[in-house]
Design a protein around this motif. Structure first.
Motif, PDB file in Angstrom:
ATOM      1  N   ARG A 174      20.517 -22.814  12.513  1.00  0.00           N
ATOM      2  CA  ARG A 174      19.690 -21.987  11.630  1.00  0.00           C
ATOM      3  C   ARG A 174      19.926 -20.490  11.855  1.00  0.00           C
ATOM      4  O   ARG A 174      19.948 -19.718  10.912  1.00  0.00           O
ATOM      5  CB  ARG A 174      18.214 -22.303  11.846  1.00  0.00           C
ATOM      6  N   ASN A 175      20.053 -20.053  13.106  1.00  0.00           N
ATOM      7  CA  ASN A 175      20.145 -18.619  13.394  1.00  0.00           C
ATOM      8  C   ASN A 175      21.555 -18.136  13.713  1.00  0.00           C
ATOM      9  O   ASN A 175      21.738 -17.029  14.203  1.00  0.00           O
ATOM     10  CB  ASN A 175      19.190 -18.244  14.535  1.00  0.00           C
TER      11      ASN A 175
ATOM     12  N   ALA B  14      23.932 -16.816  12.129  1.00  0.00           N
ATOM     13  CA  ALA B  14      24.324 -15.501  11.592  1.00  0.00           C
ATOM     14  C   ALA B  14      23.829 -14.361  12.474  1.00  0.00           C
ATOM     15  O   ALA B  14      24.460 -13.301  12.524  1.00  0.00           O
ATOM     16  CB  ALA B  14      23.812 -15.333  10.159  1.00  0.00           C
TER      17      ALA B  14
ATOM     18  N   TYR C 172      21.422 -12.037   7.670  1.00  0.00           N
ATOM     19  CA  TYR C 172      20.800 -13.221   8.237  1.00  0.00           C
ATOM     20  C   TYR C 172      19.662 -13.567   7.285  1.00  0.00           C
ATOM     21  O   TYR C 172      18.723 -12.785   7.112  1.00  0.00           O
ATOM     22  CB  TYR C 172      20.277 -12.960   9.650  1.00  0.00           C
ATOM     23  N   VAL C 173      19.786 -14.702   6.608  1.00  0.00           N
ATOM     24  CA  VAL C 173      18.797 -15.140   5.627  1.00  0.00           C
ATOM     25  C   VAL C 173      18.188 -16.449   6.126  1.00  0.00           C
ATOM     26  O   VAL C 173      18.910 -17.360   6.519  1.00  0.00           O
ATOM     27  CB  VAL C 173      19.435 -15.349   4.235  1.00  0.00           C
ATOM     28  N   TYR C 174      16.875 -16.517   6.103  1.00  0.00           N
ATOM     29  CA  TYR C 174      16.205 -17.749   6.515  1.00  0.00           C
ATOM     30  C   TYR C 174      15.024 -18.014   5.595  1.00  0.00           C
ATOM     31  O   TYR C 174      14.537 -17.124   4.907  1.00  0.00           O
ATOM     32  CB  TYR C 174      15.744 -17.682   7.976  1.00  0.00           C
TER      33      TYR C 174
ATOM     34  N   LEU D 115      15.376 -11.586   4.144  1.00  0.00           N
ATOM     35  CA  LEU D 115      16.673 -10.937   4.320  1.00  0.00           C
ATOM     36  C   LEU D 115      16.633 -10.014   5.534  1.00  0.00           C
ATOM     37  O   LEU D 115      15.736  -9.187   5.660  1.00  0.00           O
ATOM     38  CB  LEU D 115      17.019 -10.131   3.068  1.00  0.00           C
TER      39      LEU D 115
ATOM     40  N   ILE E 167      20.003 -18.458   0.002  1.00  0.00           N
ATOM     41  CA  ILE E 167      20.317 -18.982   1.327  1.00  0.00           C
ATOM     42  C   ILE E 167      21.822 -18.891   1.579  1.00  0.00           C
ATOM     43  O   ILE E 167      22.268 -18.721   2.712  1.00  0.00           O
ATOM     44  CB  ILE E 167      19.755 -20.411   1.511  1.00  0.00           C
TER      45      ILE E 167
ATOM     46  N   ASP F 255      23.588 -16.441   1.003  1.00  0.00           N
ATOM     47  CA  ASP F 255      23.896 -15.082   1.462  1.00  0.00           C
ATOM     48  C   ASP F 255      23.896 -14.987   2.981  1.00  0.00           C
ATOM     49  O   ASP F 255      24.378 -13.992   3.538  1.00  0.00           O
ATOM     50  CB  ASP F 255      22.891 -14.074   0.885  1.00  0.00           C
ATOM     51  N   ASP F 256      23.379 -15.994   3.655  1.00  0.00           N
ATOM     52  CA  ASP F 256      23.352 -16.001   5.115  1.00  0.00           C
ATOM     53  C   ASP F 256      24.774 -15.848   5.652  1.00  0.00           C
ATOM     54  O   ASP F 256      25.661 -16.621   5.302  1.00  0.00           O
ATOM     55  CB  ASP F 256      22.736 -17.303   5.614  1.00  0.00           C
TER      56      ASP F 256
END
Length: 182
Positions: free
Chosen positions: A53-54, A56, A65-67, A76, A124, A126-127
């Motif tokens: 998940r993290n 990026a 970093y997109v979540y 964003l 998402i 864009d992450d």
């Protein structure tokens, strides 16, 4: 200080992003509010190390970093040094305002990270993408902007850290800042 030097901390980058121009797929404006998250920060997604998940957050500086927050809204962030990122909380809409209004249907288009992501059509996918002028563009201001400083909001850990930054005098903030101390 180069904006995306891999040695720059999120705490240095967050105030430097106030007044920056952020464009996502042709719509955007000026950043008015940010929050810093560090690798050793218990409120940060990177606190326990890299995960799918993290990932990026541990990638190159100057990337997104997109979540998904609460399973609903996207948020964003701009990656600083490894494991650190700056959450973009609010901006003043300037480019593509009608498009943003169609997406949001509200007067306060970009006041809060979820609202901002919806108005700008952050995805998402864009992450991990760079802020290089393709789908994502970030241009730092030529000079430092007058700042408001306060504790981060919407978190339950490390709530005392004054790592939230806002553009002094802006009406385009997610929430008011506490009275400023000298």
């Amino acid at each position: 200080m180069p904006p995306f030097d891999p040695q720059i901390s999120a705490l240095e980058l967050a105030p430097a992003l106030i007044g920056a121009r952020l464009i996502v797929r042709g719509v955007g404006g000026l950043i008015t509010e940010t929050e810093a998250y560090a690798a050793d920060d218990p409120a940060s997604h990177s606190f326990r190390g890299p995960t799918p998940r993290n990932q990026a957050m541990f990638g190159p500086a100057g990337h997104a970093y997109v979540y998904r927050c609460y399973g609903i809204h996207l948020c964003l962030n701009v990656v600083a040094r490894p494991g650190e990122a700056v959450l973009i909380r609010a901006l003043t809409p300037l480019i593509g305002v009608e498009t943003m209004q169609e997406r949001r249907g509200r007067a306060r288009l970009c006041a809060g990270p979820g609202c901002l992501a919806q108005a700008l059509d952050v995805r998402i996918e864009d992450d991990g993408r760079p802020f290089d002028g393709g789908d994502l563009l970030l241009e730092l201001p030529n000079e430092a902007q007058p700042l408001l400083v306060g504790p981060r909001i919407g978190i339950s850990r490390a709530t005392d850290l004054r790592w939230r930054f806002g553009l002094a005098g802006s009406r385009d903030l997610s929430r008011p800042f506490p009275p400023q101390r000298p």
